[in-house]
Design an enzyme around this catalytic site. Sequence first.
Site, PDB file in Angstrom:
ATOM      1  N   CYS A 183      -4.607  89.647 -35.316  1.00 23.85           N
ATOM      2  CA  CYS A 183      -5.153  89.076 -34.081  1.00 23.85           C
ATOM      3  C   CYS A 183      -6.659  89.309 -34.057  1.00 23.85           C
ATOM      4  CB  CYS A 183      -4.552  89.769 -32.865  1.00 23.85           C
ATOM      5  SG  CYS A 183      -2.840  89.355 -32.562  1.00 23.85           S
ATOM      6  N   ALA A 197      -0.405  89.325 -40.140  1.00 23.04           N
ATOM      7  CA  ALA A 197      -1.450  88.373 -39.739  1.00 23.04           C
ATOM      8  C   ALA A 197      -2.188  88.991 -38.558  1.00 23.04           C
ATOM      9  CB  ALA A 197      -0.826  87.040 -39.352  1.00 23.04           C
ATOM     10  N   VAL A 212       2.568  91.121 -36.610  1.00 26.52           N
ATOM     11  CA  VAL A 212       1.290  90.926 -35.927  1.00 26.52           C
ATOM     12  C   VAL A 212       0.426  92.169 -36.118  1.00 26.52           C
ATOM     13  CG1 VAL A 212       0.196  90.501 -33.704  1.00 26.52           C
ATOM     14  CG2 VAL A 212       2.392  89.413 -34.239  1.00 26.52           C
ATOM     15  N   LYS A 213      -0.751  91.958 -36.681  1.00 29.13           N
ATOM     16  CA  LYS A 213      -1.649  93.087 -36.956  1.00 29.13           C
ATOM     17  C   LYS A 213      -2.645  93.205 -35.802  1.00 29.13           C
ATOM     18  CE  LYS A 213      -3.733  94.840 -41.221  1.00 29.13           C
ATOM     19  NZ  LYS A 213      -4.456  94.408 -42.439  1.00 29.13           N
ATOM     20  N   ILE A 214      -2.744  94.403 -35.260  1.00 23.70           N
ATOM     21  CA  ILE A 214      -3.579  94.617 -34.068  1.00 23.70           C
ATOM     22  C   ILE A 214      -4.412  95.879 -34.275  1.00 23.70           C
ATOM     23  CG2 ILE A 214      -3.518  95.132 -31.585  1.00 23.70           C
ATOM     24  CD1 ILE A 214      -0.945  93.543 -31.368  1.00 23.70           C
TER      25      ILE A 214
END
Length: 226
Positions: free
Chosen positions: A61, A59, A85-87
């Site tokens: 950011c 998902a 968490v995808k950054i």
Amino acid sequence: MKFFLDTADLNEIKEVESWGLLAGVTTNPSLYARIGGRVDDFKKHIARICEITSGPVSAECVSMKRDEIIAEGRELAAIAPNVVVKIPTMIEGLAATKVLASEGIRVNMTLCFSVPQALMAARSGARYISPFIGRFDDIGEDGLEQFEQVVCSVKNYEFASSNGLGEEPEIIAASVRSSHHVTQAALMGADIATVPFNVLKKCVEHPLTDRGLDAFMKDWEKVKNQ
Ligand code: G3P
């Protein structure tokens, strides 16, 4: 190599889960927009995906400053145990990744287009690194050549002590547009390919399979009529 599905479409995820090979899902703001997603429903939507697959679900950011990315990352990670968490690969993203990784939160560093970016992502603590292939092809460059360089450089070193999880980062072949991309990514040592639904369907097809199946069915008709 494992297969992730690159989509936010629940029906596509359910379908591929039924094939028995789905190892995870990656989403991004564009994929969420494509299904008509709303901001106020985003976390619930990620939760729905996490109910379909127990594999990692990325998902992304959308914050641009490290403190905001960290806060957003914590919120996303709290949705379900399998949220990653995808950054984006940028300085603020690296700094946020370092903090989130130290808390045991898995980060997928995305929009990675170079060897230095990939090595920096791994060093900052990313658990997954997503080099994009197809977008190089879009600008007339060789995406697979770029991808191979990233795989070779990252596999040259050890990073397990960097990500707070004691695990080596896995490389996700992203921006995959064809069965050829999937084949070459596997030969180059990708840990994972995240593949759109239509491309994944094409990957199971082969003209010789169709021809062989047609012959078997015709011959079985002969057997039945004997
Ligand atoms: O999920 C990131 C990546 O796979 C996007 O691919 O086709 O938009 O370049 P694409």
